[in-house]
Structures are given as structure tokens and as C-alpha cells.
Design a protein around this motif. Structure first.
Motif, PDB file in Angstrom:
ATOM      1  N   GLU A   2       0.813  -1.208   0.000  1.00  0.00           N
ATOM      2  CA  GLU A   2       0.000   0.000   0.000  1.00  0.00           C
ATOM      3  C   GLU A   2       0.853   1.268   0.000  1.00  0.00           C
ATOM      4  OE1 GLU A   2      -4.082   1.560   2.201  1.00  0.00           O
ATOM      5  OE2 GLU A   2      -2.744   0.145   3.234  1.00  0.00           O
ATOM      6  N   ASP A   3       2.044   1.196   0.589  1.00  0.00           N
ATOM      7  CA  ASP A   3       2.911   2.374   0.634  1.00  0.00           C
ATOM      8  C   ASP A   3       3.458   2.738  -0.752  1.00  0.00           C
ATOM      9  OD1 ASP A   3       4.326  -0.132   0.975  1.00  0.00           O
ATOM     10  OD2 ASP A   3       6.153   1.060   1.140  1.00  0.00           O
ATOM     11  N   LEU A   4       3.506   1.739  -1.644  1.00  0.00           N
ATOM     12  CA  LEU A   4       3.985   1.989  -3.004  1.00  0.00           C
ATOM     13  C   LEU A   4       2.871   2.476  -3.918  1.00  0.00           C
ATOM     14  CD1 LEU A   4       6.422  -0.937  -3.942  1.00  0.00           C
ATOM     15  CD2 LEU A   4       6.986   1.429  -3.432  1.00  0.00           C
ATOM     16  N   CYS A   5       1.668   1.948  -3.673  1.00  0.00           N
ATOM     17  CA  CYS A   5       0.526   2.308  -4.517  1.00  0.00           C
ATOM     18  C   CYS A   5      -0.730   2.272  -3.646  1.00  0.00           C
ATOM     19  CB  CYS A   5       0.404   1.344  -5.688  1.00  0.00           C
ATOM     20  SG  CYS A   5      -0.886   1.770  -6.868  1.00  0.00           S
ATOM     21  N   ALA A   6      -1.169   3.432  -3.219  1.00  0.00           N
ATOM     22  CA  ALA A   6      -2.319   3.517  -2.306  1.00  0.00           C
ATOM     23  C   ALA A   6      -3.614   3.064  -2.970  1.00  0.00           C
ATOM     24  CB  ALA A   6      -2.455   4.941  -1.780  1.00  0.00           C
ATOM     25  N   ASP A   7      -3.688   3.209  -4.281  1.00  0.00           N
ATOM     26  CA  ASP A   7      -4.877   2.790  -5.026  1.00  0.00           C
ATOM     27  C   ASP A   7      -4.775   1.284  -5.289  1.00  0.00           C
ATOM     28  OD1 ASP A   7      -6.881   2.231  -6.869  1.00  0.00           O
ATOM     29  OD2 ASP A   7      -6.619   4.101  -7.957  1.00  0.00           O
ATOM     30  N   GLN A   8      -5.436   0.487  -4.450  1.00  0.00           N
ATOM     31  CA  GLN A   8      -5.312  -0.966  -4.545  1.00  0.00           C
ATOM     32  C   GLN A   8      -5.839  -1.495  -5.869  1.00  0.00           C
ATOM     33  OE1 GLN A   8      -6.673  -3.231  -1.204  1.00  0.00           O
ATOM     34  NE2 GLN A   8      -5.359  -2.177   0.253  1.00  0.00           N
TER      35      GLN A   8
END
Length: 243
Positions: free
Chosen positions: A37-43
Motif C-alpha cells: 500500500e505504501d507503493l501504490c495507495a490505489d489498490q
């Protein structure tokens, strides 16, 4: 049908492992996207990236390992150019598969008895066993899924995973690569799976295919010959009669 067959190739998902592919992917992608999630908040976007890179891996042409094909495409899509950062992210994938992935079995109602009995019986008969699961996961993840149904990775002469394979189903070269690795002739092998295309395509090489119908997957372009079709429990009784 089983006369003189020395090598049994088994698919995993939907065959030995009684899981619907779509249901499994829901929990798998959910856990993985939460971990990153820290790399891409939009799952939802992250899952799309994963699926696109997985598709690139499926189309691998044999010029590199499936893992390399996936990672190169994934890092490109994530716009990660720094080699040290790429290695760090690769390590995070490894850590996920060694830890959180192993507990995903809690979401599924699995038949843990029949698959283990089949593998144990064939081992006692001296048969050579190959886990011919689509090589889209690392070895640790493949071994973990086997452990969910009481089977050891060591029961197989070969496990196919994304580190040791450079093709994927339904490419017939995936099966050629297996035959080369175990030094076996196709006429001495049986492929046991649940997909009328991805597993039955082994017939192109002269490998007889048996289809487990519990989680049957049919596709529009599934037109390969099948030597037998039935449930996993029926397959267990069949081998006890003929092997």
C-alpha cells in the motif's frame, strides 16, 4: 490408459487443490496490494498492474525466466529505474510469499484427504511425479499451497515455478521445458488437470491428458483430445484399479 506410464504431471489449482481460481485471486491480490500500500495507495490500480505484468509473464518467449519477465515489466510499470530499489521491492515480494501468503488457506474449504492419498499411492508404485502448475509464483508459494493439502514439495521430482521456468500455460513449450528437465518422453507421461485448454494442450506433444471435472475450466478454443474425465475421487479409484 496407464500402461507403461511412468511420469504423472499434476496441475495444482482446481485439480489437487480444490480452489476456484477467481476466488483465490481475490484473496491473493487483496493481501498483496495491502502489503504494498505504501507503493501504490490505489489498490485497484495496483491489482491492474499486477495482472498486466502477470500477462506479460504468461507470454514469455523463453528468453528469460518467468520471474525476470514479471519483475522487469512490473518495475517498468511502477517507474522504478534504480537497481537497488528494484532489488528491495523484489525482496518484499519474497517476504510476502514466505509469510502472509502462507495463511491464505484459512479462506477456503479444502479437500485435504484425497489429494494426499493419490500422491502417496503413486509414490508407493514408484511413479515419477511432477507438479505442473502454471509457473506464475515462486517456489515458496507453490510449496505453501501444497502444504495446505498435506503434500510435501519433496514428493515431486520437479515443481514448476516462476524461477525455474521460461514459458507458461497454454504455451506447448511449457510442457517441452518440463520434458527436457526430467528427461522424459511424452508417450511415457500423463497430464492431470482441470483446464480443457491449458492442461489438455499437452496433447500437442503426445502427452495423454486426464481431466479432473470438479473445478472444470472450459474455454471457447478448447478442442484438445482428452483420454479420461471425472472427479478427483473417481481418479483416485481409477489409479488403484489400473496402476
Amino acid at each position: 490408459m496407464f500402461k507403461d506410464k511412468e511420469v504423472f504431471l499434476f496441475d495444482l489449482d482446481g485439480t489437487l487443490l480444490s480452489i476456484e481460481a477467481e476466488e483465490f485471486l481475490k484473496y491473493y491480490f487483496g493481501a498483496l496490494s495491502a502489503d504494498f500500500e505504501d507503493l501504490c495507495a490505489d489498490q485497484e490500480q495496483f491489482v491492474k498492474l499486477l495482472m498486466a505484468s502477470t500477462e506479460k509473464m504468461i507470454r514469455n518467449d523463453g528468453s528469460c525466466s518467468n520471474q525476470e519477465a514479471f519483475m522487469e515489466d512490473f518495475m517498468d510499470k511502477m517507474e522504478i529505474k534504480n537497481q537497488a530499489e528494484a532489488e528491495k521491492i523484489k525482496g518484499r515480494f519474497d517476504q510476502f510469499y514466505q509469510s502472509k501468503f502462507t495463511g491464505l488457506d484459512q479462506y477456503f474449504d479444502l479437500d485435504r484427504e484425497t489429494p494426499a492419498e493419490i500422491i502417496e499411492y503413486l509414490k508407493k508404485q514408484g511413479k515419477k511425479l511432477v507438479l505442473a502448475t502454471n509457473p506464475l509464483f515462486p517456489k515458496e508459494a507453490v510449496a505453501a499451497r501444497l502444504s495446505w493439502i498435506g503434500i510435501e514439495a519433496e514428493d515431486f521430482e520437479l515443481l514448476t515455478h516462476y524461477e525455474n521456468m521460461s514459458y507458461a500455460k497454454p504455451n506447448p513449450n511449457y510442457y517441452r521445458e518440463i520434458l527436457e528437465k526430467i528427461d522424459a518422453a511424452p508417450e511415457n507421461c500423463l497430464m492431470i488437470g482441470n483446464d480443457l485448454k491449458e492442461d489438455a494442450v499437452a496433447s500437442e506433444l503426445g502427452i495423454k491428458t486426464l481431466i479432473i471435472s470438479d473445478k472444470l475450466i472450459e474455454r471457447e478454443d478448447s478442442s484438445y483430445p482428452v483420454a479420461w474425465q471425472g472427479s478427483l475421487k473417481e481418479f483416485k479409484e481409477l489409479i488403484k484399479e489400473e496402476v
